[in-house]
Write a protein that holds these residues in place. Structure first.
Motif, mmCIF file in Angstrom:
data_model
loop_
_atom_site.group_PDB
_atom_site.id
_atom_site.type_symbol
_atom_site.label_atom_id
_atom_site.label_comp_id
_atom_site.label_asym_id
_atom_site.label_seq_id
_atom_site.Cartn_x
_atom_site.Cartn_y
_atom_site.Cartn_z
ATOM 1 N N UNK A 1 0.844 -1.185 0.000
ATOM 2 C CA UNK A 1 0.000 0.000 0.000
ATOM 3 C C UNK A 1 0.881 1.237 0.000
ATOM 4 N N UNK A 2 0.583 2.132 -0.877
ATOM 5 C CA UNK A 2 1.373 3.337 -1.028
ATOM 6 C C UNK A 2 0.760 4.461 -0.197
ATOM 7 N N UNK A 3 1.588 5.177 0.533
ATOM 8 C CA UNK A 3 1.112 6.291 1.357
ATOM 9 C C UNK A 3 1.251 7.577 0.558
ATOM 10 N N UNK A 4 0.172 8.299 0.465
ATOM 11 C CA UNK A 4 0.168 9.550 -0.294
ATOM 12 C C UNK A 4 0.713 10.686 0.576
ATOM 13 N N UNK A 5 1.181 11.747 -0.070
ATOM 14 C CA UNK A 5 1.696 12.901 0.657
ATOM 15 C C UNK A 5 0.608 13.551 1.507
ATOM 16 N N UNK A 6 -0.625 13.550 1.020
ATOM 17 C CA UNK A 6 -1.714 14.155 1.790
ATOM 18 C C UNK A 6 -1.980 13.348 3.060
ATOM 19 N N UNK A 7 -1.795 12.030 3.013
ATOM 20 C CA UNK A 7 -1.967 11.203 4.206
ATOM 21 C C UNK A 7 -0.927 11.558 5.254
ATOM 22 N N UNK A 8 0.301 11.753 4.820
ATOM 23 C CA UNK A 8 1.382 12.104 5.753
ATOM 24 C C UNK A 8 1.097 13.452 6.401
ATOM 25 N N UNK A 9 0.620 14.412 5.629
ATOM 26 C CA UNK A 9 0.280 15.722 6.192
ATOM 27 C C UNK A 9 -0.849 15.593 7.209
ATOM 28 N N UNK A 10 -1.826 14.762 6.890
ATOM 29 C CA UNK A 10 -2.948 14.559 7.808
ATOM 30 C C UNK A 10 -2.459 13.956 9.125
ATOM 31 N N UNK A 11 -1.618 12.928 9.043
ATOM 32 C CA UNK A 11 -1.117 12.278 10.260
ATOM 33 C C UNK A 11 -0.227 13.206 11.073
ATOM 34 N N UNK A 12 0.570 14.020 10.400
ATOM 35 C CA UNK A 12 1.390 15.009 11.117
ATOM 36 C C UNK A 12 0.506 16.016 11.842
ATOM 37 N N UNK A 13 -0.548 16.476 11.179
ATOM 38 C CA UNK A 13 -1.474 17.419 11.804
ATOM 39 C C UNK A 13 -2.161 16.815 13.016
ATOM 40 N N UNK A 14 -2.557 15.542 12.904
ATOM 41 C CA UNK A 14 -3.177 14.854 14.046
ATOM 42 C C UNK A 14 -2.200 14.727 15.201
ATOM 43 N N UNK A 15 -0.956 14.362 14.875
ATOM 44 C CA UNK A 15 0.059 14.202 15.917
ATOM 45 C C UNK A 15 0.333 15.532 16.616
ATOM 46 N N UNK A 16 0.415 16.597 15.843
ATOM 47 C CA UNK A 16 0.650 17.922 16.441
ATOM 48 C C UNK A 16 -0.511 18.340 17.326
ATOM 49 N N UNK A 17 -1.733 18.080 16.869
ATOM 50 C CA UNK A 17 -2.908 18.434 17.664
ATOM 51 C C UNK A 17 -2.952 17.653 18.974
ATOM 52 N N UNK A 18 -2.632 16.371 18.901
ATOM 53 C CA UNK A 18 -2.607 15.538 20.098
ATOM 54 C C UNK A 18 -1.532 16.016 21.063
#
Length: 57
Positions: A1-18
């Motif tokens: 499964x390939x991870x898209x750049x938008x997915x990485x941005x989303x996960x980074x944003x979630x991590x920062x919010x947490x």
């Protein structure tokens, strides 16, 4: 499964919010003061004892 750049941005944003939420919760908990409780007694005109609690300075 390939991870898209938008997915990485989303996960980074979630991590920062947490992380921000955890920091805010820690600061709020540390800055709260706990005061000692003291129980005192009074006497009414009828000489009946009344107890009350004092909190804080």
């Amino acid at each position: 499964m390939r991870v898209m750049k938008t997915d990485i941005r989303f996960y980074r944003g979630c991590a920062r919010s947490l992380f921000a939420a955890l920091c805010l919760a820690t600061v709020t908990t540390v800055s709260c003061r706990t005061y000692a409780q003291t129980t005192s007694d009074l006497r009414t005109k009828g000489e009946r004892p009344v107890s009350y609690d004092e909190f804080g300075p």
